[in-house]
Design an enzyme around this catalytic site. Structure first.
Site, PDB file in Angstrom:
ATOM      1  N   LYS A  66       0.660   6.263  56.166  1.00  0.00           N
ATOM      2  CA  LYS A  66      -0.346   6.465  57.228  1.00  0.00           C
ATOM      3  C   LYS A  66      -0.825   5.150  57.845  1.00  0.00           C
ATOM      4  O   LYS A  66      -1.117   5.094  59.041  1.00  0.00           O
ATOM      5  CB  LYS A  66      -1.527   7.274  56.687  1.00  0.00           C
ATOM      6  CG  LYS A  66      -1.143   8.712  56.423  1.00  0.00           C
ATOM      7  CD  LYS A  66      -2.300   9.531  55.888  1.00  0.00           C
ATOM      8  CE  LYS A  66      -1.811  10.930  55.545  1.00  0.00           C
ATOM      9  NZ  LYS A  66      -2.875  11.775  55.013  1.00  0.00           N
ATOM     10  N   ASN A  87      -2.244  10.154  60.820  1.00  0.00           N
ATOM     11  CA  ASN A  87      -1.411  11.209  60.218  1.00  0.00           C
ATOM     12  C   ASN A  87      -0.696  12.008  61.290  1.00  0.00           C
ATOM     13  O   ASN A  87       0.040  12.942  60.980  1.00  0.00           O
ATOM     14  CB  ASN A  87      -2.258  12.135  59.329  1.00  0.00           C
ATOM     15  CG  ASN A  87      -3.116  13.088  60.135  1.00  0.00           C
ATOM     16  OD1 ASN A  87      -3.429  12.826  61.291  1.00  0.00           O
ATOM     17  ND2 ASN A  87      -3.505  14.188  59.523  1.00  0.00           N
ATOM     18  N   ASP A 102      -7.161  14.166  59.487  1.00  0.00           N
ATOM     19  CA  ASP A 102      -7.585  14.496  58.119  1.00  0.00           C
ATOM     20  C   ASP A 102      -9.101  14.718  58.039  1.00  0.00           C
ATOM     21  O   ASP A 102      -9.570  15.596  57.308  1.00  0.00           O
ATOM     22  CB  ASP A 102      -7.195  13.365  57.150  1.00  0.00           C
ATOM     23  CG  ASP A 102      -5.721  13.417  56.763  1.00  0.00           C
ATOM     24  OD1 ASP A 102      -5.104  14.490  56.887  1.00  0.00           O
ATOM     25  OD2 ASP A 102      -5.189  12.374  56.327  1.00  0.00           O
ATOM     26  N   ALA A 128      -9.275   5.164  48.162  1.00  0.00           N
ATOM     27  CA  ALA A 128      -9.454   4.355  49.385  1.00  0.00           C
ATOM     28  C   ALA A 128      -8.112   4.163  50.076  1.00  0.00           C
ATOM     29  O   ALA A 128      -7.902   3.168  50.756  1.00  0.00           O
ATOM     30  CB  ALA A 128     -10.097   3.016  49.045  1.00  0.00           C
ATOM     31  N   GLY A 237      -7.183  21.324  48.024  1.00  0.00           N
ATOM     32  CA  GLY A 237      -7.080  20.873  49.404  1.00  0.00           C
ATOM     33  C   GLY A 237      -6.175  21.705  50.300  1.00  0.00           C
ATOM     34  O   GLY A 237      -5.795  21.243  51.375  1.00  0.00           O
TER      35      GLY A 237
HETATM   36  P1  NAP Z   1      -2.260   6.608  49.232  1.00  0.00           P
HETATM   37  O1  NAP Z   1      -2.535   6.033  50.580  1.00  0.00           O
HETATM   38  O2  NAP Z   1      -1.008   6.237  48.527  1.00  0.00           O
HETATM   39  O3  NAP Z   1      -3.537   6.224  48.304  1.00  0.00           O
HETATM   40  C1  NAP Z   1      -3.552   6.561  46.955  1.00  0.00           C
HETATM   41  C2  NAP Z   1      -4.958   6.434  46.384  1.00  0.00           C
HETATM   42  O4  NAP Z   1      -4.941   6.946  45.048  1.00  0.00           O
HETATM   43  C3  NAP Z   1      -5.475   5.003  46.293  1.00  0.00           C
HETATM   44  O5  NAP Z   1      -6.867   5.010  46.457  1.00  0.00           O
HETATM   45  C4  NAP Z   1      -5.073   4.625  44.844  1.00  0.00           C
HETATM   46  O6  NAP Z   1      -5.876   3.600  44.293  1.00  0.00           O
HETATM   47  C5  NAP Z   1      -5.380   5.939  44.145  1.00  0.00           C
HETATM   48  N1  NAP Z   1      -4.646   6.104  42.889  1.00  0.00           N
HETATM   49  C6  NAP Z   1      -3.304   6.284  42.729  1.00  0.00           C
HETATM   50  N2  NAP Z   1      -3.004   6.454  41.424  1.00  0.00           N
HETATM   51  C7  NAP Z   1      -4.181   6.369  40.741  1.00  0.00           C
HETATM   52  C8  NAP Z   1      -4.515   6.459  39.363  1.00  0.00           C
HETATM   53  N3  NAP Z   1      -3.584   6.666  38.424  1.00  0.00           N
HETATM   54  N4  NAP Z   1      -5.821   6.347  39.013  1.00  0.00           N
HETATM   55  C9  NAP Z   1      -6.765   6.140  39.963  1.00  0.00           C
HETATM   56  N5  NAP Z   1      -6.511   6.052  41.293  1.00  0.00           N
HETATM   57  C10 NAP Z   1      -5.218   6.150  41.669  1.00  0.00           C
HETATM   58  O7  NAP Z   1      -2.256   8.218  49.277  1.00  0.00           O
HETATM   59  P2  NAP Z   1      -3.063   9.150  50.303  1.00  0.00           P
HETATM   60  O8  NAP Z   1      -2.270   9.366  51.531  1.00  0.00           O
HETATM   61  O9  NAP Z   1      -4.428   8.583  50.417  1.00  0.00           O
HETATM   62  O10 NAP Z   1      -3.100  10.555  49.523  1.00  0.00           O
HETATM   63  C11 NAP Z   1      -3.981  10.780  48.421  1.00  0.00           C
HETATM   64  C12 NAP Z   1      -3.962  12.247  47.998  1.00  0.00           C
HETATM   65  O11 NAP Z   1      -4.547  13.072  49.000  1.00  0.00           O
HETATM   66  C13 NAP Z   1      -2.551  12.828  47.743  1.00  0.00           C
HETATM   67  O12 NAP Z   1      -2.632  13.688  46.621  1.00  0.00           O
HETATM   68  C14 NAP Z   1      -2.280  13.613  48.998  1.00  0.00           C
HETATM   69  O13 NAP Z   1      -1.353  14.653  48.776  1.00  0.00           O
HETATM   70  C15 NAP Z   1      -3.670  14.157  49.302  1.00  0.00           C
HETATM   71  N6  NAP Z   1      -3.861  14.521  50.717  1.00  0.00           N
HETATM   72  C16 NAP Z   1      -4.090  15.816  51.024  1.00  0.00           C
HETATM   73  C17 NAP Z   1      -4.302  16.177  52.338  1.00  0.00           C
HETATM   74  C18 NAP Z   1      -4.584  17.603  52.691  1.00  0.00           C
HETATM   75  O14 NAP Z   1      -4.481  17.948  53.859  1.00  0.00           O
HETATM   76  N7  NAP Z   1      -4.931  18.443  51.736  1.00  0.00           N
HETATM   77  C19 NAP Z   1      -4.273  15.234  53.374  1.00  0.00           C
HETATM   78  C20 NAP Z   1      -4.046  13.915  53.014  1.00  0.00           C
HETATM   79  C21 NAP Z   1      -3.826  13.572  51.685  1.00  0.00           C
HETATM   80  P3  NAP Z   1      -5.488   2.032  44.503  1.00  0.00           P
HETATM   81  O15 NAP Z   1      -6.049   1.649  45.840  1.00  0.00           O
HETATM   82  O16 NAP Z   1      -6.145   1.358  43.366  1.00  0.00           O
HETATM   83  O17 NAP Z   1      -3.982   1.939  44.456  1.00  0.00           O
END
Ligand code: NAP
Length: 270
Positions: A66, A87, A102, A128, A237
């Site tokens: 993203k 997105n 989002d 974040a 979600g």
């Molecule tokens: P991303 O950009 O890769 O960010 C991942 C986030 O998760 C970061 O804050 C990361 O922390 C944290 N993280 C990863 N592994 C972790 C762990 N083991 N312990 C603690 N924190 C951890 O991913 P994203 O796009 O933000 O997506 C995040 C989630 O939201 C996914 O599950 C995605 O499927 C979901 N989502 C759902 C929707 C919906 O429409 N329902 C829309 C968007 C996203 P660090 O910064 O420390 O690496």
């Protein structure tokens, strides 16, 4: 001629977006075809360019691209600019328009589909990354009393809070403790990796609402932990997924589909 769209991500095989957009197309009579596109981790831009060259009209972008999508866009909506994450990309004659749906998707699911009150509430946003970045502005727009962003890497939470100004606070996950929250939103991908999130009992106000942006089994560890810590209402979600898709459909086609029957269909199919 049928207009082509796709969701680009890595991984992307699990995405339910094609089914959602197919349902929207049936409902609105729009002639579109929507597929999945796996992009190599180091080749997002080339994957998008290839789809565009083949006649594609736009893409949804999912993790981990993203941020890159926002940088690829030649024009950004205000909410995507502030999020530094997009997105939704629309291929226009004069460039690539980037938006982030989002935030409105999450807020609509919480307030309309689930009837959760946000105004005046203390809200904890965990994560974040791209997803968390996209929802901060929309959460603030609901009049929350306080918004704290907690992230494993504290600096990312601080940078995200700074971009939104004074009402937002930031901390590391390990700093969570005594302060109770009425609404807790998990926006991390910890569930994808099968990792559990530390959720101190003191962070969950009695009767709180816990929401995980992931859906299905991936949301279960966080929601179970929140329930044990005192949350009274739990939601995954799936509704956000359908609502952000409806907003993207609006960006591309100028029509907002009725999301409620599509969400009901998806829930029934589980
Ligand atoms: P991303 O950009 O890769 O960010 C991942 C986030 O998760 C970061 O804050 C990361 O922390 C944290 N993280 C990863 N592994 C972790 C762990 N083991 N312990 C603690 N924190 C951890 O991913 P994203 O796009 O933000 O997506 C995040 C989630 O939201 C996914 O599950 C995605 O499927 C979901 N989502 C759902 C929707 C919906 O429409 N329902 C829309 C968007 C996203 P660090 O910064 O420390 O690496």
């Amino acid at each position: 001629m049928t207009d082509r769209y796709a969701v680009v991500g890595n991984p992307v095989a699990h995405s339910r977006s094609p089914a959602i957009h197919a349902a929207f197309a049936r409902q609105t009579g729009e002639d579109i075809l929507y597929s999945r596109l796996l992009a190599p981790l180091d080749n997002f831009a080339r994957t998008v360019a290839g789809f565009f060259d083949a006649g594609g009209k736009g893409v949804n972008v999912t993790l981990p691209f993203k941020g890159e999508a926002a940088r690829l866009a030649t024009k950004l909506s205000e909410r995507a600019r502030r999020a530094e994450a997009a997105n939704t990309l629309r291929f226009d004659v004069d460039g690539i328009y980037g938006d982030n749906t989002d935030g409105p998707g999450l807020v609509r699911d919480l307030t309309v589909n689930l009837g959760a009150a946000l105004a005046g509430r203390r809200v904890l946003l965990i994560g974040a990354g791209g997803a968390a970045s996209g929802v901060v502005g929309a959460l603030l727009g609901t009049g929350v009393a306080r918004l704290v962003i907690a992230n494993r890497t504290r600096e990312r939470a601080e940078a995200l809070a700074r971009r939104h100004g004074a009402p937002v606070a930031a901390c590391g996950l390990e700093d969570l403790g005594g302060e109770p929250f009425d609404v807790l939103i998990n926006a991390t991908s910890a569930g994808l990796a099968g990792a559990a999130l530390p959720l101190p009992a003191g962070a969950v106000a009695p009767g709180a609402f816990a929401y995980d942006m992931a859906y299905g089994p991936l949301a279960e560890p966080f929601l179970a932990a929140a329930g044990l810590a005192g949350a009274a209402r739990l939601a995954d979600g799936l509704g956000m997924l359908v609502e952000q898709a409806a907003e993207s459909f609006l960006v591309w086609r100028g029509i907002r589909p009725d999301s409620a029957p599509v969400l009901a269909e998806l829930r029934a199919a589980r």
